[in-house]
Design an enzyme around this catalytic site. Structure first.
Site, PDB file in Angstrom:
ATOM      1  N   CYS A  35       4.148 -17.681  78.855  1.00  0.00           N
ATOM      2  CA  CYS A  35       3.671 -18.674  77.882  1.00  0.00           C
ATOM      3  C   CYS A  35       3.702 -18.169  76.446  1.00  0.00           C
ATOM      4  O   CYS A  35       3.472 -18.934  75.511  1.00  0.00           O
ATOM      5  CB  CYS A  35       2.236 -19.082  78.219  1.00  0.00           C
ATOM      6  SG  CYS A  35       1.120 -17.672  78.206  1.00  0.00           S
ATOM      7  N   ASP A  37       1.585 -16.120  75.071  1.00  0.00           N
ATOM      8  CA  ASP A  37       0.255 -15.792  74.558  1.00  0.00           C
ATOM      9  C   ASP A  37       0.046 -14.274  74.495  1.00  0.00           C
ATOM     10  O   ASP A  37       0.761 -13.518  75.153  1.00  0.00           O
ATOM     11  CB  ASP A  37      -0.818 -16.451  75.423  1.00  0.00           C
ATOM     12  CG  ASP A  37      -0.832 -17.959  75.225  1.00  0.00           C
ATOM     13  OD1 ASP A  37      -0.445 -18.400  74.135  1.00  0.00           O
ATOM     14  OD2 ASP A  37      -1.215 -18.680  76.155  1.00  0.00           O
ATOM     15  N   CYS A  60      -5.055 -18.904  76.814  1.00  0.00           N
ATOM     16  CA  CYS A  60      -5.756 -20.132  77.187  1.00  0.00           C
ATOM     17  C   CYS A  60      -7.124 -19.818  77.808  1.00  0.00           C
ATOM     18  O   CYS A  60      -7.524 -18.663  77.913  1.00  0.00           O
ATOM     19  CB  CYS A  60      -4.906 -20.879  78.206  1.00  0.00           C
ATOM     20  SG  CYS A  60      -4.785 -19.952  79.740  1.00  0.00           S
ATOM     21  N   CYS A 104      -1.830 -16.086  83.735  1.00  0.00           N
ATOM     22  CA  CYS A 104      -2.751 -15.811  82.630  1.00  0.00           C
ATOM     23  C   CYS A 104      -3.606 -14.577  82.929  1.00  0.00           C
ATOM     24  O   CYS A 104      -4.006 -13.858  82.007  1.00  0.00           O
ATOM     25  CB  CYS A 104      -3.656 -17.006  82.381  1.00  0.00           C
ATOM     26  SG  CYS A 104      -2.769 -18.565  82.317  1.00  0.00           S
TER      27      CYS A 104
END
Ligand code: FES
Length: 143
Positions: A35, A37, A60, A104
């Site tokens: 992603c 991030d 996130c 994540c």
């Protein structure tokens, strides 16, 4: 059934150990290949033990919850134990994450390892390079 467990929601709403350690002994920053991030982990280390840990993330909610839990799991623990922490253990401690959010939780695991490696490198401490293989990405992410 709710998408996120109560533990995930708790750690997302009240994340533990958020912030910066200015005089950290080891710092690790990683980007998520899935992603994009970013996660940064700061460690204070004494006698081979993690005496303090903080994190900053642009990830996130799942990244925040898993980093919060990961820092709780390694605080006060020997480095050897922190290095064996897996994203699987973190997600289990959170009572699970949805499959499409598992990537994540890899951020925290990898940033912790990188911070320990940074500490070893800065202090000229020998280690097994295999411990810090760059290959380790989430098995669910095909990256
Ligand atoms: Fe990027 Fe969760 S979507 S860390």
């Amino acid at each position: 059934m709710a998408l996120y467990s109560e533990k995930v929601m708790d750690h997302f709403r009240n994340p533990r150990n958020v912030g910066v350690i200015e005089d950290a002994d080891g710092v690790g920053e990683v980007g998520n290949p899935v992603c994009g991030d970013i996660m940064k982990i700061y460690l204070k280390i004494a006698d081979d033990t993690i005496t303090d840990v903080k994190f900053e993330t642009f990830g996130c909610g799942s990244a925040i919850a898993s980093s919060s839990m990961a820092t709780e799991l390694i605080k006060g623990k020997p480095l050897s134990e922190a290095l064996t922490l897996t994203n699987k253990a973190v997600t289990e401690a959170l009572d699970g994450l949805p499959a499409h959010k598992l990537h994540c939780s890899v951020l925290a695991e990898e940033a912790i390892k990188k911070a320990v490696k940074d500490y070893y490198d800065k202090n000229g401490i020998a280690y097994d390079a295999g411990l810090f293989s760059e290959e380790e990405h989430c098995p669910h992410c095909a990256e």
